[in-house]
Design a protein around this motif. Structure first.
Motif, PDB file in Angstrom:
ATOM      1  N   SER A  39     -93.376  36.386 -25.719  1.00 23.25           N
ATOM      2  CA  SER A  39     -92.938  35.159 -26.640  1.00 23.25           C
ATOM      3  C   SER A  39     -92.522  35.573 -28.244  1.00 23.25           C
ATOM      4  O   SER A  39     -94.018  36.660 -28.385  1.00 23.25           O
ATOM      5  CB  SER A  39     -94.405  34.114 -27.296  1.00 23.25           C
ATOM      6  OG  SER A  39     -93.653  33.132 -28.886  1.00 23.25           O
ATOM      7  N   ASN A  94     -81.789  25.103 -31.961  1.00 18.64           N
ATOM      8  CA  ASN A  94     -82.975  25.997 -30.796  1.00 18.64           C
ATOM      9  C   ASN A  94     -82.561  24.408 -29.272  1.00 18.64           C
ATOM     10  O   ASN A  94     -82.176  24.320 -29.706  1.00 18.64           O
ATOM     11  CB  ASN A  94     -84.278  25.976 -31.515  1.00 18.64           C
ATOM     12  CG  ASN A  94     -84.406  26.404 -32.251  1.00 18.64           C
ATOM     13  OD1 ASN A  94     -83.549  27.727 -32.828  1.00 18.64           O
ATOM     14  ND2 ASN A  94     -85.212  26.195 -33.207  1.00 18.64           N
ATOM     15  N   GLN A 108     -84.632  23.528 -25.345  1.00 15.89           N
ATOM     16  CA  GLN A 108     -85.937  23.558 -25.588  1.00 15.89           C
ATOM     17  C   GLN A 108     -85.731  23.096 -24.067  1.00 15.89           C
ATOM     18  O   GLN A 108     -84.831  22.669 -23.204  1.00 15.89           O
ATOM     19  CB  GLN A 108     -86.409  21.500 -25.718  1.00 15.89           C
ATOM     20  CG  GLN A 108     -86.686  21.288 -27.307  1.00 15.89           C
ATOM     21  CD  GLN A 108     -87.705  22.238 -27.736  1.00 15.89           C
ATOM     22  OE1 GLN A 108     -88.957  22.183 -26.560  1.00 15.89           O
ATOM     23  NE2 GLN A 108     -88.049  22.305 -29.120  1.00 15.89           N
ATOM     24  N   GLN A 115     -89.755  31.208 -27.639  1.00 16.41           N
ATOM     25  CA  GLN A 115     -90.507  30.868 -27.723  1.00 16.41           C
ATOM     26  C   GLN A 115     -91.194  30.399 -27.000  1.00 16.41           C
ATOM     27  O   GLN A 115     -91.309  29.477 -26.620  1.00 16.41           O
ATOM     28  CB  GLN A 115     -90.720  30.058 -29.103  1.00 16.41           C
ATOM     29  CG  GLN A 115     -91.939  29.533 -29.876  1.00 16.41           C
ATOM     30  CD  GLN A 115     -92.452  30.174 -30.434  1.00 16.41           C
ATOM     31  OE1 GLN A 115     -91.814  31.510 -31.269  1.00 16.41           O
ATOM     32  NE2 GLN A 115     -93.324  30.437 -29.955  1.00 16.41           N
ATOM     33  N   LYS A 116     -92.588  30.509 -26.431  1.00 14.93           N
ATOM     34  CA  LYS A 116     -93.074  30.130 -25.695  1.00 14.93           C
ATOM     35  C   LYS A 116     -94.247  29.183 -25.875  1.00 14.93           C
ATOM     36  O   LYS A 116     -95.425  30.135 -26.505  1.00 14.93           O
ATOM     37  CB  LYS A 116     -94.121  30.910 -24.279  1.00 14.93           C
ATOM     38  CG  LYS A 116     -92.489  31.884 -23.484  1.00 14.93           C
ATOM     39  CD  LYS A 116     -93.878  32.493 -22.738  1.00 14.93           C
ATOM     40  CE  LYS A 116     -92.713  32.975 -21.568  1.00 14.93           C
ATOM     41  NZ  LYS A 116     -93.024  33.646 -20.446  1.00 14.93           N
ATOM     42  N   ASN A 117     -94.982  28.148 -26.207  1.00 15.46           N
ATOM     43  CA  ASN A 117     -96.098  27.308 -26.383  1.00 15.46           C
ATOM     44  C   ASN A 117     -96.515  27.236 -25.324  1.00 15.46           C
ATOM     45  O   ASN A 117     -96.409  27.041 -23.976  1.00 15.46           O
ATOM     46  CB  ASN A 117     -95.512  26.550 -26.926  1.00 15.46           C
ATOM     47  CG  ASN A 117     -94.667  26.408 -27.994  1.00 15.46           C
ATOM     48  OD1 ASN A 117     -94.578  27.494 -29.030  1.00 15.46           O
ATOM     49  ND2 ASN A 117     -93.437  25.783 -28.697  1.00 15.46           N
ATOM     50  N   PHE A 118     -97.694  26.223 -25.183  1.00 15.90           N
ATOM     51  CA  PHE A 118     -98.681  26.143 -24.050  1.00 15.90           C
ATOM     52  C   PHE A 118     -98.189  25.104 -23.242  1.00 15.90           C
ATOM     53  O   PHE A 118     -98.028  25.437 -22.390  1.00 15.90           O
ATOM     54  CB  PHE A 118    -100.044  24.523 -24.927  1.00 15.90           C
ATOM     55  CG  PHE A 118    -101.154  24.506 -23.958  1.00 15.90           C
ATOM     56  CD1 PHE A 118    -101.609  25.546 -23.661  1.00 15.90           C
ATOM     57  CD2 PHE A 118    -100.675  23.510 -23.971  1.00 15.90           C
ATOM     58  CE1 PHE A 118    -102.822  25.108 -22.709  1.00 15.90           C
ATOM     59  CE2 PHE A 118    -101.958  23.094 -23.022  1.00 15.90           C
ATOM     60  CZ  PHE A 118    -102.815  23.634 -21.913  1.00 15.90           C
ATOM     61  N   ASN A 119     -97.356  24.295 -23.480  1.00 12.69           N
ATOM     62  CA  ASN A 119     -96.842  23.959 -22.508  1.00 12.69           C
ATOM     63  C   ASN A 119     -94.816  23.881 -22.677  1.00 12.69           C
ATOM     64  O   ASN A 119     -94.172  22.150 -21.833  1.00 12.69           O
ATOM     65  CB  ASN A 119     -97.337  21.875 -22.115  1.00 12.69           C
ATOM     66  CG  ASN A 119     -96.761  21.387 -24.025  1.00 12.69           C
ATOM     67  OD1 ASN A 119     -96.929  21.999 -24.876  1.00 12.69           O
ATOM     68  ND2 ASN A 119     -97.775  19.698 -24.216  1.00 12.69           N
ATOM     69  N   SER A 120     -94.799  24.653 -23.612  1.00 15.26           N
ATOM     70  CA  SER A 120     -93.505  24.687 -23.357  1.00 15.26           C
ATOM     71  C   SER A 120     -92.901  25.608 -24.160  1.00 15.26           C
ATOM     72  O   SER A 120     -93.128  26.158 -23.877  1.00 15.26           O
ATOM     73  CB  SER A 120     -92.427  23.183 -24.311  1.00 15.26           C
ATOM     74  OG  SER A 120     -93.104  23.871 -25.923  1.00 15.26           O
ATOM     75  N   THR A 121     -91.175  25.827 -23.417  1.00 17.20           N
ATOM     76  CA  THR A 121     -91.022  27.284 -23.776  1.00 17.20           C
ATOM     77  C   THR A 121     -89.616  26.613 -24.837  1.00 17.20           C
ATOM     78  O   THR A 121     -88.811  25.877 -23.881  1.00 17.20           O
ATOM     79  CB  THR A 121     -90.258  27.653 -22.373  1.00 17.20           C
ATOM     80  OG1 THR A 121     -90.924  27.999 -21.807  1.00 17.20           O
ATOM     81  CG2 THR A 121     -89.332  28.922 -22.909  1.00 17.20           C
ATOM     82  N   GLU A 122     -88.824  27.597 -25.944  1.00 14.36           N
ATOM     83  CA  GLU A 122     -87.835  27.133 -26.392  1.00 14.36           C
ATOM     84  C   GLU A 122     -87.302  28.660 -26.360  1.00 14.36           C
ATOM     85  O   GLU A 122     -87.568  29.428 -26.679  1.00 14.36           O
ATOM     86  CB  GLU A 122     -88.587  25.789 -27.579  1.00 14.36           C
ATOM     87  CG  GLU A 122     -87.416  25.496 -28.648  1.00 14.36           C
ATOM     88  CD  GLU A 122     -87.519  25.439 -29.653  1.00 14.36           C
ATOM     89  OE1 GLU A 122     -87.334  24.713 -30.424  1.00 14.36           O
ATOM     90  OE2 GLU A 122     -88.894  26.061 -30.049  1.00 14.36           O
TER      91      GLU A 122
END
Length: 131
Positions: free
Chosen positions: A47, A82, A84, A65-72
């Protein structure tokens, strides 16, 4: 004594490739259309890294950008949205991490090229456009 750019800029020669940026998705990060990007396939796409990813058959340059349950995939251009992603696999979607940008200031060094000359072929021979 000269500087060997290969020695200075390429960390892993067998895993590194170059291509010319075609588009303005990353202009706020200093990556402009016509710039040469040095991309290393051996670097883990964490990320925050700028990556080359293939989405729906097109190669894109974006910040991951990696989040807990998603990637963007984040564009560095306010005019662009952006992307998703619900299903994102680092091994199949990421072609590499951008390690360097070569930005030529003296435009006379460039030979005028059409957009099709900036396009490149993927490992299957299919032409890819870079945005």
């Amino acid at each position: 004594l000269g500087i060997d750019l290969n020695e200075q800029l390429i960390l892993n020669k067998p895993a590194t490739f170059f291509f010319r940026m075609n588009g303005d998705a990353m202009i706020e990060d200093g990556i402009f259309s016509g710039d040469v990007l040095i991309v290393d396939r051996s670097i883990k796409p964490l990320s925050g890294k700028i990556i080359v990813a293939i989405i729906d058959g097109e190669l894109l340059v974006r910040r991951l950008q990696k989040n807990f349950n998603s990637t963007e995939l984040i564009a560095a251009n306010k005019k662009m949205g952006n992307i998703q992603l619900s299903a994102f696999d680092d091994r199949s979607n990421v072609w590499g991490v951008v390690t360097c940008v070569i930005h030529v200031l003296e435009r006379s060094l460039f030979v005028t090229k059409s957009k099709s000359e900036f396009n490149q072929k993927d490992k299957y021979g299919k032409e890819q456009r870079f945005y």
